[in-house]
Design an enzyme around this catalytic site. Sequence first.
Site, PDB file in Angstrom:
ATOM      1  CE  LYS A 223      22.524 -12.488  48.968  1.00  0.00           C
ATOM      2  NZ  LYS A 223      23.521 -12.322  50.051  1.00  0.00           N
TER       3      LYS A 223
ATOM      4  CE1 TYR B 125      17.019 -11.207  48.195  1.00  0.00           C
ATOM      5  CE2 TYR B 125      18.387 -11.616  46.268  1.00  0.00           C
ATOM      6  CZ  TYR B 125      18.243 -11.524  47.643  1.00  0.00           C
ATOM      7  OH  TYR B 125      19.336 -11.753  48.454  1.00  0.00           O
TER       8      TYR B 125
END
Length: 266
Positions: free
Chosen positions: A166, A159
């Site tokens: 995020k 990720y």
Amino acid sequence: MGFMAGKRALIVGVASDRSIAAGIAEAFAREGAELAFTYQNDKLKTRVEKLAQRLQQNTDLLYPCDVSADDEIDAVFENLGKTWDGLDVLVHSVGFAPRDQLAGGFVESITREGFAISHDISAYSLAALSKAAVPMLEGRNAAILTLTYNAATQVVPNYNVMGLAKASLESCMRFLAADLGPKGIRVNAISAGAVKTLAAAGIAGFRKMLGYAEKASPLRRTVTIEEIGNTAAFLCSDLASGITGETTFVDAGVNIMGMVFDEDGS
Ligand code: NAD
Ligand code: 0WE
């Protein structure tokens, strides 16, 4: 009567019927909200149009919006303001990093450009859309909602820079909540478990991630866009009038587990 009757919502982030934003739109419509949509580019326009039709919404309220372009963001609210005198809900369901950022080791994959793009599209866009929407949202028990992922705070392989984006997005959500609370605007995030959407298609090992949730979650399964949509409808309705600045997990409980054994205890 649905619990969103009389609410007007703008939904940013539909790319297909499987998009999390489509699950949110479906729940909002079922609960009586009126919907407007944006689409990223002409390629996606007919998909969004079909969703709006299926949900029996006014298909005039569809606006192009690439969130990297300030003029496109401004145009959305200028045009929406010609039909709606105010807005009750803004949904931000947008995330993007260049594909090469989402494979391999963190140090190996990260670049200055990859960092800039992922933070611009995935985090700054919430601030930019909110800033442009405030004049239509203020003074009417309004709500802003964004979509995040647990890799903001816990490392998930591959990720990579999206995890940083995020983390920035979640912090942005809290700063917005503090700043806009006095104007009657609540701001929240849903941290969703892995769902097979377009953004997940083609990500190496995504099937393995869904399999992990089936083994490691307390509910022993993945979540659906309908479940995320229902939580979104709650958070954006007056039922959640006391909730702001909060990240609500809709992940079948995966995030609470510190360690997981196989079913046989090994
Ligand atoms: P999706 O591909 O259906 O939606 C992503 C959306 O982002 C698309 O509609 C796309 O058009 C939009 N987008 C990307 N770049 C854009 C740009 N420059 N301008 C405007 N729009 C742009 O995938 P999804 O899984 O529904 O993703 C929605 C949100 O949910 C994202 O923020 C994602 O990070 C988050 N999320 C997804 C999962 C998952 O497993 N699918 C889990 C947790 C959180
Ligand atoms: O937020 C996401 C996906 C975000 C995403 C997906 C893509 C694919 C296509 C951002 N940018 C792009 N760029 C592309 O070119 N998720 C939470 C789903 C997801 O993506 C992962 C995951 C999970 C879960 C990537 C690696 C590891 C896990």
